[in-house]
Write a protein that holds these residues in place. Sequence first.
Motif, PDB file in Angstrom:
ATOM      1  N   MET A 136     -12.358  -4.006   4.880  1.00  0.00           N
ATOM      2  CA  MET A 136     -10.971  -4.474   4.943  1.00  0.00           C
ATOM      3  C   MET A 136     -10.037  -3.587   4.118  1.00  0.00           C
ATOM      4  N   MET A 137     -10.485  -3.112   2.984  1.00  0.00           N
ATOM      5  CA  MET A 137      -9.655  -2.211   2.185  1.00  0.00           C
ATOM      6  C   MET A 137      -9.471  -0.866   2.897  1.00  0.00           C
ATOM      7  N   PHE A 138     -10.517  -0.398   3.558  1.00  0.00           N
ATOM      8  CA  PHE A 138     -10.419   0.828   4.331  1.00  0.00           C
ATOM      9  C   PHE A 138      -9.421   0.659   5.479  1.00  0.00           C
ATOM     10  N   LEU A 139      -9.513  -0.459   6.168  1.00  0.00           N
ATOM     11  CA  LEU A 139      -8.593  -0.744   7.269  1.00  0.00           C
ATOM     12  C   LEU A 139      -7.158  -0.865   6.762  1.00  0.00           C
ATOM     13  N   TYR A 140      -6.965  -1.533   5.642  1.00  0.00           N
ATOM     14  CA  TYR A 140      -5.635  -1.676   5.058  1.00  0.00           C
ATOM     15  C   TYR A 140      -5.047  -0.305   4.713  1.00  0.00           C
ATOM     16  N   CYS A 141      -5.838   0.541   4.095  1.00  0.00           N
ATOM     17  CA  CYS A 141      -5.363   1.885   3.736  1.00  0.00           C
ATOM     18  C   CYS A 141      -4.988   2.684   4.976  1.00  0.00           C
ATOM     19  N   LEU A 142      -5.792   2.609   6.007  1.00  0.00           N
ATOM     20  CA  LEU A 142      -5.476   3.333   7.242  1.00  0.00           C
ATOM     21  C   LEU A 142      -4.188   2.824   7.882  1.00  0.00           C
ATOM     22  N   LEU A 143      -4.020   1.522   7.917  1.00  0.00           N
ATOM     23  CA  LEU A 143      -2.806   0.955   8.502  1.00  0.00           C
ATOM     24  C   LEU A 143      -1.557   1.336   7.707  1.00  0.00           C
ATOM     25  N   ILE A 144      -1.642   1.291   6.407  1.00  0.00           N
ATOM     26  CA  ILE A 144      -0.500   1.655   5.568  1.00  0.00           C
ATOM     27  C   ILE A 144      -0.174   3.130   5.726  1.00  0.00           C
ATOM     28  N   MET A 145      -1.188   3.982   5.742  1.00  0.00           N
ATOM     29  CA  MET A 145      -0.934   5.419   5.918  1.00  0.00           C
ATOM     30  C   MET A 145      -0.316   5.703   7.278  1.00  0.00           C
ATOM     31  N   ALA A 146      -0.834   5.065   8.312  1.00  0.00           N
ATOM     32  CA  ALA A 146      -0.282   5.275   9.658  1.00  0.00           C
ATOM     33  C   ALA A 146       1.160   4.797   9.734  1.00  0.00           C
ATOM     34  N   GLU A 173      10.168   6.395  -2.093  1.00  0.00           N
ATOM     35  CA  GLU A 173       8.775   6.567  -1.678  1.00  0.00           C
ATOM     36  C   GLU A 173       7.823   6.009  -2.737  1.00  0.00           C
ATOM     37  N   PHE A 174       8.112   6.279  -3.994  1.00  0.00           N
ATOM     38  CA  PHE A 174       7.287   5.772  -5.091  1.00  0.00           C
ATOM     39  C   PHE A 174       7.264   4.250  -5.102  1.00  0.00           C
ATOM     40  N   ILE A 175       8.429   3.641  -4.949  1.00  0.00           N
ATOM     41  CA  ILE A 175       8.522   2.179  -4.965  1.00  0.00           C
ATOM     42  C   ILE A 175       7.755   1.572  -3.796  1.00  0.00           C
ATOM     43  N   VAL A 176       7.885   2.155  -2.608  1.00  0.00           N
ATOM     44  CA  VAL A 176       7.175   1.641  -1.432  1.00  0.00           C
ATOM     45  C   VAL A 176       5.668   1.736  -1.633  1.00  0.00           C
ATOM     46  N   TYR A 177       5.177   2.882  -2.090  1.00  0.00           N
ATOM     47  CA  TYR A 177       3.741   3.023  -2.322  1.00  0.00           C
ATOM     48  C   TYR A 177       3.263   2.098  -3.435  1.00  0.00           C
ATOM     49  N   PHE A 178       4.092   1.890  -4.445  1.00  0.00           N
ATOM     50  CA  PHE A 178       3.729   0.993  -5.542  1.00  0.00           C
ATOM     51  C   PHE A 178       3.580  -0.438  -5.040  1.00  0.00           C
ATOM     52  N   ILE A 179       4.550  -0.903  -4.276  1.00  0.00           N
ATOM     53  CA  ILE A 179       4.504  -2.272  -3.754  1.00  0.00           C
ATOM     54  C   ILE A 179       3.333  -2.454  -2.802  1.00  0.00           C
ATOM     55  N   LEU A 180       3.148  -1.518  -1.891  1.00  0.00           N
ATOM     56  CA  LEU A 180       2.043  -1.633  -0.941  1.00  0.00           C
ATOM     57  C   LEU A 180       0.688  -1.471  -1.623  1.00  0.00           C
ATOM     58  N   GLY A 181       0.664  -0.778  -2.738  1.00  0.00           N
ATOM     59  CA  GLY A 181      -0.571  -0.650  -3.503  1.00  0.00           C
ATOM     60  C   GLY A 181      -0.945  -1.938  -4.228  1.00  0.00           C
ATOM     61  N   ILE A 182       0.046  -2.763  -4.535  1.00  0.00           N
ATOM     62  CA  ILE A 182      -0.208  -4.027  -5.216  1.00  0.00           C
ATOM     63  C   ILE A 182      -0.553  -5.133  -4.223  1.00  0.00           C
ATOM     64  N   ILE A 183       0.005  -5.080  -3.027  1.00  0.00           N
ATOM     65  CA  ILE A 183      -0.160  -6.156  -2.047  1.00  0.00           C
ATOM     66  C   ILE A 183      -1.628  -6.404  -1.683  1.00  0.00           C
ATOM     67  N   TRP A 184      -2.475  -5.374  -1.714  1.00  0.00           N
ATOM     68  CA  TRP A 184      -3.863  -5.545  -1.286  1.00  0.00           C
ATOM     69  C   TRP A 184      -4.621  -6.532  -2.173  1.00  0.00           C
ATOM     70  N   VAL A 185      -4.113  -6.819  -3.355  1.00  0.00           N
ATOM     71  CA  VAL A 185      -4.807  -7.715  -4.281  1.00  0.00           C
ATOM     72  C   VAL A 185      -4.919  -9.123  -3.710  1.00  0.00           C
ATOM     73  N   PHE A 186      -3.878  -9.591  -3.032  1.00  0.00           N
ATOM     74  CA  PHE A 186      -3.867 -10.971  -2.565  1.00  0.00           C
ATOM     75  C   PHE A 186      -4.912 -11.248  -1.486  1.00  0.00           C
TER      76      PHE A 186
END
Length: 64
Positions: A16-26, A39-52
Motif C-alpha cells: 500500500m505504501m508503494f502504491l501510494y508513492c506511485l500514485l502521488i508521483m504520477a 512544491e515543498f509544501i505539497v510534498y510535505f503535506i502528502l508525505g504526512i498524509i500516508w500516516v493515517f
Amino acid sequence: MSKTKKMLSIIIFILMMFLYCLLIMAFLVKINFNNWLVEFIVYFILGIIWVFPSMYILKPFKKK
C-alpha cells in the motif's frame, strides 16, 4: 496474533505504501510547480498524509 496475520499485515503495508508513492508521483508529475516553496509544501503535506491509512493497516500489531 498469529505469525501469518503479522506477515500479511507487513506485506499489505509495504504494498500500500508503494502504491501510494506511485500514485502521488504520477499525480505530481502532471503539475508544473513554478515555486519551490509551493512544491515543498505539497510534498510535505502528502508525505504526512500516508500516516493515517497506515494506522489501520498496522492495527493488528497494537497490543490489547
